[in-house]
Design a protein around this motif. Structure first.
Motif, short mmCIF file in Angstrom:
data_model
loop_
_atom_site.label_atom_id
_atom_site.label_comp_id
_atom_site.label_asym_id
_atom_site.label_seq_id
_atom_site.Cartn_x
_atom_site.Cartn_y
_atom_site.Cartn_z
N LYS A 22 23.84 -9.74 -17.78
CA LYS A 22 24.33 -10.09 -16.44
C LYS A 22 24.17 -11.57 -16.15
N THR A 23 23.38 -12.26 -16.96
CA THR A 23 23.19 -13.71 -16.78
C THR A 23 23.25 -14.39 -18.15
N VAL A 24 23.39 -15.69 -18.12
CA VAL A 24 23.39 -16.46 -19.36
C VAL A 24 22.05 -16.31 -20.07
N GLY A 25 20.97 -16.28 -19.31
CA GLY A 25 19.65 -16.10 -19.91
C GLY A 25 19.56 -14.78 -20.66
N GLU A 26 20.15 -13.74 -20.12
CA GLU A 26 20.15 -12.44 -20.81
C GLU A 26 20.98 -12.50 -22.08
N VAL A 27 22.04 -13.30 -22.08
CA VAL A 27 22.84 -13.48 -23.30
C VAL A 27 21.97 -14.12 -24.38
N VAL A 28 21.24 -15.16 -24.02
CA VAL A 28 20.38 -15.84 -24.99
C VAL A 28 19.30 -14.88 -25.51
N GLN A 29 18.74 -14.08 -24.62
CA GLN A 29 17.72 -13.10 -25.04
C GLN A 29 18.32 -12.08 -26.00
N ALA A 30 19.54 -11.64 -25.72
CA ALA A 30 20.20 -10.67 -26.60
C ALA A 30 20.49 -11.29 -27.96
N LEU A 31 20.91 -12.54 -27.97
CA LEU A 31 21.15 -13.23 -29.25
C LEU A 31 19.85 -13.36 -30.04
N GLU A 32 18.77 -13.63 -29.34
CA GLU A 32 17.47 -13.76 -30.00
C GLU A 32 17.08 -12.45 -30.70
N ARG A 33 17.42 -11.33 -30.09
CA ARG A 33 17.12 -10.04 -30.73
C ARG A 33 17.97 -9.85 -31.99
N LEU A 34 19.22 -10.37 -31.97
CA LEU A 34 20.11 -10.25 -33.13
C LEU A 34 19.74 -11.23 -34.24
N ALA A 35 19.33 -12.42 -33.84
CA ALA A 35 19.03 -13.48 -34.81
C ALA A 35 17.78 -14.22 -34.34
N PRO A 36 16.62 -13.71 -34.72
CA PRO A 36 15.38 -14.35 -34.28
C PRO A 36 15.35 -15.86 -34.59
N GLY A 37 14.99 -16.62 -33.58
CA GLY A 37 14.92 -18.07 -33.70
C GLY A 37 16.07 -18.79 -33.02
N ILE A 38 17.17 -18.09 -32.77
CA ILE A 38 18.31 -18.75 -32.17
C ILE A 38 18.02 -19.14 -30.71
N GLY A 39 17.18 -18.38 -30.05
CA GLY A 39 16.83 -18.71 -28.67
C GLY A 39 16.16 -20.07 -28.58
N PHE A 40 15.29 -20.37 -29.54
CA PHE A 40 14.62 -21.66 -29.53
C PHE A 40 15.55 -22.78 -29.97
N TYR A 41 16.56 -22.44 -30.72
CA TYR A 41 17.57 -23.43 -31.09
C TYR A 41 18.41 -23.82 -29.87
N ILE A 42 18.66 -22.87 -28.99
CA ILE A 42 19.49 -23.08 -27.81
C ILE A 42 18.67 -23.66 -26.65
N CYS A 43 17.44 -23.17 -26.50
CA CYS A 43 16.60 -23.56 -25.36
C CYS A 43 15.31 -24.20 -25.86
N GLU A 45 11.09 -25.25 -25.24
CA GLU A 45 9.90 -24.40 -25.10
C GLU A 45 9.69 -23.91 -23.66
N ARG A 46 10.37 -24.51 -22.70
CA ARG A 46 10.28 -24.06 -21.31
C ARG A 46 11.43 -23.14 -20.91
N GLY A 47 12.29 -22.84 -21.86
CA GLY A 47 13.42 -21.95 -21.58
C GLY A 47 14.62 -22.65 -20.99
N ARG A 48 14.58 -23.98 -20.96
CA ARG A 48 15.71 -24.75 -20.44
C ARG A 48 16.70 -25.02 -21.57
N LEU A 49 17.97 -25.09 -21.20
CA LEU A 49 18.99 -25.38 -22.20
C LEU A 49 18.73 -26.76 -22.80
N ARG A 50 18.76 -26.85 -24.11
CA ARG A 50 18.51 -28.14 -24.76
C ARG A 50 19.59 -29.15 -24.37
N THR A 51 19.22 -30.40 -24.41
CA THR A 51 20.09 -31.49 -23.95
C THR A 51 21.45 -31.50 -24.64
#
Length: 87
Positions: A22-43, A45-51
């Motif tokens: 329902k949110t972009v954050g949930e999309v990132v969380q779902a991707l992280e479940r599919l491909a561990p580590g991708i969440g940290f590639y996108i965001c 350490e504070r969960g903010r979108l990388r520059t």
């Protein structure tokens, strides 16, 4: 996602990825479940979108880069792009 990301997460290449979110954050969380580590590639350490990463919902760039609270509708397409730079 850009092709560049597939070099780090080959398990996602060639797939139409559909997630329930329902949110972009949930999309990132779902991707992280599919491909561990991708969440940290996108965001960071504070969960903010990388520059140098942008996320679009349809053709609209998301507004909330800190909390990723932008809403996602059932049929929305989400694009995750990494900015390229260099000289």
């Amino acid at each position: 996602m850009t092709r560049h990301l597939f070099s780090f997460f080959p398990q996602l290449e060639g797939q139409d990825i559909t997630v329930d979110a329902k949110t972009v954050g949930e999309v990132v969380q779902a991707l992280e479940r599919l491909a561990p580590g991708i969440g940290f590639y996108i965001c960071d350490e504070r969960g903010r979108l990388r520059t140098h990463v942008n996320i679009f919902v349809g053709k609209q760039m998301i507004r909330d880069r800190k909390g990723l609270t932008d809403a996602i509708a059932a049929d929305d397409e989400v694009h995750i792009l990494q900015a390229l730079s260099g000289g």
